[in-house]
Each structure stands twice: as structure tokens, then as C-alpha cells.
Design an enzyme around this catalytic site. Structure first.
Site, PDB file in Angstrom:
ATOM      1  N   ARG A 359       0.835  -1.214   0.000  1.00 11.78           N
ATOM      2  CA  ARG A 359       0.000   0.000   0.000  1.00 11.78           C
ATOM      3  C   ARG A 359       0.867   1.260   0.000  1.00 11.78           C
ATOM      4  O   ARG A 359       0.526   2.254  -0.625  1.00 11.78           O
ATOM      5  CB  ARG A 359      -0.972   0.002   1.186  1.00 11.78           C
ATOM      6  CG  ARG A 359      -0.385   0.398   2.515  1.00 11.78           C
ATOM      7  CD  ARG A 359      -1.431   0.992   3.452  1.00 11.78           C
ATOM      8  NE  ARG A 359      -2.306   0.014   4.030  1.00 11.78           N
ATOM      9  CZ  ARG A 359      -2.063  -0.639   5.173  1.00 11.78           C
ATOM     10  NH1 ARG A 359      -0.940  -0.417   5.846  1.00 11.78           N
ATOM     11  NH2 ARG A 359      -2.913  -1.517   5.642  1.00 11.78           N
ATOM     12  N   TRP A 492      -6.072   0.969   5.811  1.00 14.19           N
ATOM     13  CA  TRP A 492      -4.920   1.877   5.831  1.00 14.19           C
ATOM     14  C   TRP A 492      -4.376   2.070   7.234  1.00 14.19           C
ATOM     15  O   TRP A 492      -3.182   2.173   7.448  1.00 14.19           O
ATOM     16  CB  TRP A 492      -5.323   3.231   5.216  1.00 14.19           C
ATOM     17  CG  TRP A 492      -4.267   4.261   5.379  1.00 14.19           C
ATOM     18  CD1 TRP A 492      -3.220   4.500   4.545  1.00 14.19           C
ATOM     19  CD2 TRP A 492      -4.124   5.189   6.479  1.00 14.19           C
ATOM     20  NE1 TRP A 492      -2.435   5.510   5.043  1.00 14.19           N
ATOM     21  CE2 TRP A 492      -2.968   5.950   6.229  1.00 14.19           C
ATOM     22  CE3 TRP A 492      -4.862   5.437   7.638  1.00 14.19           C
ATOM     23  CZ2 TRP A 492      -2.536   6.948   7.092  1.00 14.19           C
ATOM     24  CZ3 TRP A 492      -4.426   6.430   8.506  1.00 14.19           C
ATOM     25  CH2 TRP A 492      -3.277   7.173   8.223  1.00 14.19           C
ATOM     26  N   ASN A 493      -5.279   2.165   8.211  1.00 15.30           N
ATOM     27  CA  ASN A 493      -4.838   2.328   9.588  1.00 15.30           C
ATOM     28  C   ASN A 493      -4.421   0.965  10.128  1.00 15.30           C
ATOM     29  O   ASN A 493      -5.231   0.188  10.620  1.00 15.30           O
ATOM     30  CB  ASN A 493      -5.960   2.928  10.436  1.00 15.30           C
ATOM     31  CG  ASN A 493      -5.467   3.302  11.822  1.00 15.30           C
ATOM     32  OD1 ASN A 493      -4.515   2.703  12.332  1.00 15.30           O
ATOM     33  ND2 ASN A 493      -6.099   4.282  12.428  1.00 15.30           N
ATOM     34  N   ASP A 494      -3.135   0.728  10.033  1.00 17.15           N
ATOM     35  CA  ASP A 494      -2.512  -0.522  10.479  1.00 17.15           C
ATOM     36  C   ASP A 494      -2.894  -0.963  11.875  1.00 17.15           C
ATOM     37  O   ASP A 494      -2.801  -2.143  12.205  1.00 17.15           O
ATOM     38  CB  ASP A 494      -1.004  -0.268  10.609  1.00 17.15           C
ATOM     39  CG  ASP A 494      -0.279  -0.508   9.333  1.00 17.15           C
ATOM     40  OD1 ASP A 494       0.756   0.132   9.150  1.00 17.15           O
ATOM     41  OD2 ASP A 494      -0.736  -1.340   8.548  1.00 17.15           O
ATOM     42  N   THR A 495      -3.185   0.026  12.721  1.00 15.67           N
ATOM     43  CA  THR A 495      -3.189  -0.247  14.162  1.00 15.67           C
ATOM     44  C   THR A 495      -4.561  -0.598  14.706  1.00 15.67           C
ATOM     45  O   THR A 495      -4.701  -0.814  15.899  1.00 15.67           O
ATOM     46  CB  THR A 495      -2.645   0.972  14.939  1.00 15.67           C
ATOM     47  OG1 THR A 495      -3.520   2.084  14.674  1.00 15.67           O
ATOM     48  CG2 THR A 495      -1.241   1.323  14.495  1.00 15.67           C
TER      49      THR A 495
END
Ligand code: GLC
Length: 807
Positions: A359, A492-495
Site C-alpha cells: 500500500r 490503511w490504519n494498520d493499528t
């Protein structure tokens, strides 16, 4: 406090105080050979994989005053002994009369003056070269003759960078140094790990006679290493020991008796740090770069390269900080990020694991493809090679071996093994490339999918267009309880890792944006059937997003597997997420009133003077259900920090609603150039975007970290050039649709596009943000604001008048 200034004329940032809050760096060379050079002359150099073929030992975590990777000492006789200093300030920390570090395009030049000696050291890797060159000019600016010795020095690491840190017996037992005496007193110090000695030899050499050398750190520092880098005891003696290390902590130090320099006189010493199969193999290039003229030529090629790359777009707006960013610093960072991905910086230490992120690179490439289309295509090809047959993607891969893996998802038992957004970015990247270049042939190129048979042969290939179709199909089928896109391991927000069954509004919207691109593409290709299908997918997902995703004043961000919303006013923490609002606008899913309300909520709840926070309020304490995000204190990173990558998305969304004043305000507040006067709070380089800035829930609000390798570079460039300035490549031409601050009288831009130069002048007589009433091309009025493709190698004048119909 200020630590330097922008020199726009020379396209440099000049650091004038070496004691910056953290090291500030520049990049030299490429992933093939190169690395980072800090503003005190330290360098982390690798060839290929930074994890497996690292050359210099650079440990960012040790204090800034310490020597890292490479330095140079100068000395002259004083009384019975020597006065020793480093022209880089570090590691001797001697008082200086002048210190300047010129952070240039592809080079770093440190100019300093100590004790009447002015030194100018230009550090760079020649284009395509596999050696780092240091062109050292020493000038006597005092009024008496000085007898100078110069001792450039490099400290090696084991090529396996992690091994260096994990085994303090095996590593030193394998490390060796050897000298090759050359003609006329020249010398080449080689260094290698014993197992690699026939395949990879590091060499350190110069173009001046070497009177003695050292290859062992302990000998160099002296007194069983109770001598220090600031005061190496061996430099108190006339000569180094000429010791060839058969084990130990290897260094390369070359003592040059430069001799007497008369007042006003300059001497030049050129060092090379490289890697080759053998000294014999490297000899031609070593000889070549011993010639100062050759070094001069290699150095001159750098500006020529950057001129070509940057000349694709040059702008002149009323905002000097924006000009500096858009014309030089942002596109430079955009070139660096696809090359280095998240491999190697002061923060991403390149010890393994990550490699190229699918990504990350898919987004990075979009920032560089106008200036470097060929390199962009090469990277797109690689990305597509780790695209799976089912349409989702391997999360990261090593670009040298093309081995890929599933990222962190592989470490969590029972978690979905794909990231729901990865494969959708590639649709954005490929279509951006097509619109920029018009190279539709690329769509027909066959590229293998990642899966291989026992013999390593790909199981299946597909055309580029087929890859994109599969990516779309994957998400279309991968829907959850509300019919929205499933989250997979994360988006997109890995966390935020909510486990199987959770849904992501972000991915649903990214899917919408990818569909918009596919709709435009299939329309352009005249493929009615696909057009109808993608339009149906689009309308369906739009309807689902609006039916389930609206909270009351903004859009929610996720649904947990049991249907609980996150990013909702019903939550105590993480009530609102920025991406939850910007993306429904970017996808076009949000109806106008909701789009306005959602962006208003961003302004009210997420905006700060240092940028827009990713979410608020921050989670306060670890919550195993939500995972990574809750490991940070409130205000840090994804947990309520100003995660900069997401800011340009809000800017883009604002321009889509025509809010040029707001878009510009958001752009300006994150422009690192404008942080130059507030560095003690901000700390990172003012010439690149950082990944994160601490948010206002954190006591260190405004502190930046993780500079350079961030998707912020690409998106901020796209936000500024495609959306604020509104110069957007389309299949049939260059769309000019600015959304600027109303107080601007206009701006000028020179854009190279598909083989012609567009000299653009936008005037804004009515002081509005958005709207074009007249477009003249070479004096002729045209209909609409899409300027055609000329491809005739000529310059065309485009005059745009902004206004609203009826004004
Ligand atoms: C990091 C990762 C990127 C991710 C972002 C937000 O920057 O490299 O892939 O999207 O964090 O979590």
C-alpha cells in the site's frame, strides 16, 4: 530558535547550527547503492538490502554527539602535540567559526571553519554509481602557513545488520581489513566479512598518498577503547599503526600528510567508499574517481537529473513557502519515498522485516510518476507481481528477491491474512500512471500473479487490466453484515485490528474511489459492459455506506464483528476519525449536505494549528480488542496524533467542495517550510514532511517524528498540485480546475504533459475559490477546462480566468 534557512535559488536548505534537536538527514544514491547522510557528516550506506548488505555502522539511538558511520579528522601541529578537530563538528565538538550544512538535491555539502581552516566537503553518490564520494577541499584562511594532516575514517558494520547487534563474538571473528598499496603511495583499504571475501569487498580509498592507516577501532581509539571518538589517542602520534585487522571492530582510517598549506591556498582530497566483487574489479572506477575532473562531472550530473525531474512542474504562487515546497522539497521527497519505501531512515532502521509495503509504494508512486514515469512503471510492475490470484495483495515484499509476506497479520493467530485496502491502491496508482503518460499499452502487459508452483514458476499471469479487475472483484465479494467492505487484518490504519467479520468504511470508500477510476477507464476504453458493472458496484456501495455509515453529524469509521460502530458519538474514545470523513467525499459517496457536515465536524473536533488529528479523543489504556492503536498514549501516532498522511485527504475533500480557503489553510498549517521558526517544538527537518506530529492531547503537542519516508509526501504533492492548483492529468488532456484561497489574484505554472509544455496563467479577478469561466489556449478560447494533449514538443500558452457563471 532557528537552525537554518531555505536557499531557494540553489534549491538547498542550509543548516547553520549543528546542534539541531535531532539529526537532520539527506539521501544519497538509491537503494541499489546509497543511504542517508546526516548533517554532521555521519552516513549509513548500504548496497541493495539494508538488512543484508549494510556497509557502515550507524546506530541512530546513540547520542548525537557520537560519531556514526563516517567522519573526517583534520589536525595540525601545536606545541609538542596536535590540534585535532573534525570539520563536521561531530565527534570532536570543537568550537567553530562557521558551520553550514547545505542539504542539496542528491548531495550534502558541509562547509565549516575551525582554527583558520575552512573545509568544504561535498558528499554524494554519482548517478547509478556504487561508491560514496567525499570531495574534501581544505583552505587555509589564516595568515600563516599550516601543515595539515587529514584522516578520513569509516566504521564498518557486519553486512547482516542485525547480526552485528546480536552476536559480539561471531561478528568480530569474521571481520577483516587489508591494505592494497597502490602506485605513488596511494592506498586502498578493503574490508569484508570472511564468508563474503570472494564476492563482496568494501573499499575505502583516496586520491592522495597515504602515509599510514588503521583498520581496527580499538587501536585507533587507544587505551583499550578508553580513548574516545572525540579524542582518539592514536591521533596524538605521528602515524597510525598500519595494522591489518584479522578480527575485531573494523574501521578504515587513512592518514594523509596533506602538507603545508599557504594562506589562501586550497588542497583537495577525494575519498571513495564503495563495494565491489574485488579490488581488481573496482579498479577502473576507483581510478576514475581519483580524478577531480571526473568527480566534478559526476557532481554536475546531479543537478541535470533533478532539473529534468523537477521541470515537469514549476509553480509561482503568492505563497513563497508553498512555492519552495511544490517546486523542490516535496517532489524530492516524492522521489525518495518510492525508492526507499519504509526501508531506511533515521526512524525506519532497515534491519529486515518490512521491505517494500504494497500500500505504501502504491501511494508513493503516485507522487513521483509525472517526473519519473519510467521508474514508476518499473515499480508498478513489481507491485503487480506480488498481487495474488484472488485479487488481494501480499502486504510487503523484498524488491531484490521479490519474496513477499503477509506483514504483521501472519503473527496474529486467527486474524484475517489480508489487508482490505492494499490491492485497491494499485488501481489508483495504475490509472494515475495511465492518465499522466497516456501509455495505455501498459494495460495489456502480462504480469504474473504471486503464487508459484514447486519450481518457482508463476501459476497464473494476467494483463495489467485483468489485475485491476481482480482487485475490484475481491472487495466486491468481500462484504460483511452491512454489505460494507470487510476490514481484513486492517485497512490503511494498520493499528486497528478488529478481527474477522469487522467492516471498514474507509475500505468501502477507497473501493468507491477505485471504482470511479475504473469507470473513467472503461469509459475511455469504450468497454460498455464493464462500465455498467462498475457503475452498479459503485451505486450499491454508495447506498450501503450512506444507509449504515452515517452517525448523526459525521460518518462512522468501522463496524466491529458484532455490529458495534467505532468512530461514533456513541463511543467514549475514538468518537470521530478524519479518514471517516474525507474519504466519503473523495469517493463521491457523501451527498452534499453530509459532505459539508462531515468536513465541518473535522474542523470542529479534529483540527489543530499543527494539523488535523487522525481521531479523537485518544484511547487511554491498552484494549486488546482494538489492538495497536491503544498502545499509544492519547495524542500519539494513530491514537489521536496528527498522522500527517491523512491531512492531504481532508485538503482534497475540501477542494472537492470548493472550499479553497480552508483547503489552503490546512495545507499551510502542515507545510514543514513554515515550521522553520518553531523547530524547538517541531524538531524534525523543515524541508520534508514527517509521518507524525503529536496531537493536542499530548504534552509535547507539535513534536514531529519519522520524517522522510511517509505517504504524506505523495498525497501532499497531489493535494497541492492536482487539487489546490487543480492541474489534473486526465485521459484526454490536462484538466485545469483550481481551488485556491480567495485572496489570491491567481498563479502561474509550467507543466510538461505528454510531450508538450503548458505555460499556464490563472487569474482570479473576482477573488473566488473555485470556478473557471474562460480558458484560452494559444490565444483561442476553448470549451470547458480540459486542455487537449498536444504532444508536439512545443510550448502552449494557457490562460485561465476564474469566475462563476454569470459573474
Ligand atoms: C504507516 C504504514 C502505513 C499505514 C500507516 C497508518 O505509515 O507504513 O502502511 O497506512 O502507518 O497506520
Amino acid at each position: 530558535m532557528k537552525y537554518g534557512y531555505f536557499d531557494d535559488k540553489n534549491r538547498e536548505y542550509v543548516i547553520t547550527n549543528p546542534k539541531t534537536p535531532v539529526k537532520w538527514i539527506n539521501y544519497a544514491g538509491t537503494l541499489a547503492f546509497g543511504g542517508i547522510v546526516d548533517h554532521t557528516g555521519g552516513a549509513l550506506i548500504c548496497r541493495g538490502d539494508p538488512a543484508l548488505n549494510r556497509i557502515t555502522k550507524y546506530i541512530p539511538q546513540i547520542p548525537s554527539s557520537e560519531f556514526k558511520g563516517e567522519t573526517v579528522y583534520l589536525r595540525f601541529k601545536q606545541g609538542q602535540g596536535y590540534r585535532v578537530f573534525s570539520p563536521f563538528f561531530v565527534p570532536t565538538l570543537a568550537p567553530y567559526d562557521l558551520y553550514e550544512c547545505h542539504v542539496g538535491l542528491g548531495y550534502t555539502r558541509i562547509v565549516s571553519q575551525f582554527c583558520g581552516i575552512r573545509t568544504e566537503v561535498t558528499i554524494f553518490v554519482p548517478l547509478g554509481g556504487s561508491q560514496e564520494i567525499r570531495d574534501i577541499r581544505i583552505t587555509n584562511v589564516s595568515d600563516r602557513s599550516l601543515e595539515i594532516d587529514a584522516i578520513p575514517l569509516v566504521e564498518y558494520t557486519h553486512p547482516d545488520a542485525l547480526k552485528q547487534l546480536t552476536n559480539a563474538d561471531w561478528v568480530p571473528q569474521t571481520m577483516q581489513g587489508k591494505v592494497y598499496r597502490d602506485q605513488d603511495g596511494l592506498a586502498i583499504l578493503t574490508q569484508y566479512a570472511f564468508m563474503n571475501k570472494d564476492t563482496q569487498v568494501n573499499y575505502f580509498t583516496s586520491n592522495q598518498p597515504v602515509s599510514s592507516f588503521e583498520s581496527d577501532r580499538r587501536q585507533f581509539l587507544g587505551d583499550n577503547e578508553y580513548g574516545t571518538w572525540a579524542h582518539p589517542l592514536s591521533l596524538e602520534r605521528d602515524e597510525l599503526s598500519n595494522y591489518q585487522a584479522l578480527r575485531g571492530d573494523n574501521i578504515g582510517a587513512l592518514l594523509h600528510r596533506v602538507g603545508v598549506i599557504r594562506p589562501g591556498e586550497t588542497v583537495r582530497l577525494i575519498t571513495q567508499l564503495g563495494q565491489a566483487e574485488s579490488v581488481a574489479q573496482a579498479m577502473p572506477s576507483i581510478q576514475g574517481y581519483r580524478d577531480p575532473a571526473e568527480v566534478g562531472r559526476a557532481l554536475e550530473e546531479l543537478p541535470a537529473f533533478w532539473d529534468r525531474y523537477l521541470s515537469v512542474l514549476q509553480v509561482e504562487t503568492p505563497d513563497a513557502a508553498m512555492n519552495s515546497l511544490v517546486n523542490v522539497h516535496n517532489p524530492r521527497q516524492c522521489y525518495i519515498t518510492p525508492n526507499w519505501s519504509r526501508y531506511l531512515s533515521l526512524y525506519q532502521l532497515g534491519y529486515g522485516a518490512r521491505g517494500i509495503g504494497f500500500r505504501d509504494s502504491s501511494q508513493d508512486v503516485m507522487g513521483a510518476l509525472a517526473g519519473a514515469p519510467q521508474e514508476a512503471m518499473t515499480l508498478l510492475r513489481k507491485l503487480l507481481q506480488v498481487h495474488k490470484r484472488n485479487g488481494c495483495a501480499m502486504h510487503q515484499f523484498n524488491p531484490l528477491t521479490m519474496e513477499a509476506n503477509e506483514g504483521d497479520s501472519s503473527e496474529v493467530e486467527g486474524a484475517p491474512k489480508y489487508y482490505s485496502d492494499d490491492h485497491l491502491w494499485i488501481a489508483l496508482a495504475v490509472t494515475a500512471y495511465l492518465k499522466e503518460t497516456g501509455d495505455l499499452v501498459f494495460l495489456d502487459e502480462a504480469i504474473p500473479h504471486y503464487e508459484k508452483d514447486g519450481g518457482g514458476r508463476p501459476l497464473e499471469s494476467g494483463t495489467v487490466l485483468d489485475h485491476l479487475r481482480r482487485a475490484i472483484k475481491f472487495t466486491w465479494r468481500d462484504a460483511g453484515a452491512h454489505g460494507l467492505a470487510l476490514l481484513g487484518f486492517s485497512d490503511w490504519n494498520d493499528t486497528v485490528n478488529l478481527g474477522a467479520g469487522a467492516e471498514s468504511l474507509f475500505t468501502a470508500n477507497l473501493f468507491g474511489k477505485a471504482l470511479l477510476e475504473m469507470i473513467e477507464l472503461t469509459q475511455h476504453l469504450g468497454d460498455e459492459e464493464s462500465l455498467a458493472r462498475y457503475t452498479e458496484y459503485y451505486e450499491t456501495m454508495k447506498q450501503r455506506g450512506n444507509e449504515h455509515g452515517w452517525d448523526s453529524e459525521w460518518y462512522v469509521r468501522y463496524f466491529d464483528a458484532d455490529g458495534t460502530p467505532l468512530g461514533s458519538s456513541a463511543n467514549t474514545h475514538g468518537q470521530i476519525y478524519a479518514n471517516g470523513q474525507s474519504w466519503p467525499v473523495i469517493s463521491g459517496f457523501a451527498q452534499p449536505e453530509r459532505a459539508t457536515a462531515a468536513l465541518e465536524a473535522v474542523r470542529q473536533r479534529l483540527n489543530t494549528c499543527n494539523g488535523i488529528k487522525l481521531s479523537t479523543p485518544g484511547y487511554d489504556g491498552f484494549d486488546p480488542i482494538k489492538g495497536g492503536i491503544t498502545t499509544y498514549p492519547p495524542g500519539a501516532k494513530e491514537n489521536g496524533g496528527i498522522f500527517l498522511h491523512a491531512n492531504p485527504w481532508v485538503i482534497i475533500a475540501e477542494t472537492m467542495l470548493g472550499n479553497g480557503d480552508r483547503a489552503y489553510e490546512y495545507y499551510r498549517q502542515i507545510n514543514p517550510v513554515a515550521k522553520n521558526d518553531r523547530i524547538d517544538e517541531y524538531e524534525c527537518e523543515p524541508y520534508v514532511f514527517p509521518q507524525n506530529i503529536l496531537g493536542d492531547e499530548h504534552p509535547q503537542f507539535g513534536l514531529a517524528r519519522n520524517s522522510w519516508l511517509t505517504g504524506t509526501a505523495s498525497w501532499a504533492y497531489q493535494a497541492a498540485t492536482h487539487f489546490i492548483l487543480g492541474l489534473r492529468p486526465m485521459y484526454e488532456g490536462l484538466l485545469i480546475d483550481p481551488c485556491i484561497p480567495s485572496r489570491w489574484d491567481g498563479f502561474k505554472a509550467t507543466r510538461q504533459f505528454r510531450g508538450a509544455v503548458y505555460q499556464i496563467e490563472v487569474v482570479n479577478p473576482h477573488h473566488i475559490c473555485k470556478g473557471v469561466t474562460s480558458v484560452k489556449v494559444d490565444g483561442q478560447e476553448i470549451a470547458g477546462n480540459k486542455v487537449p494533449v498536444f504532444g508536439d514538443g512545443k510550448t502552449h500558452h494557457v490562460e485561465i480566468t476564474m469566475g462563476k457563471m454569470g459573474l
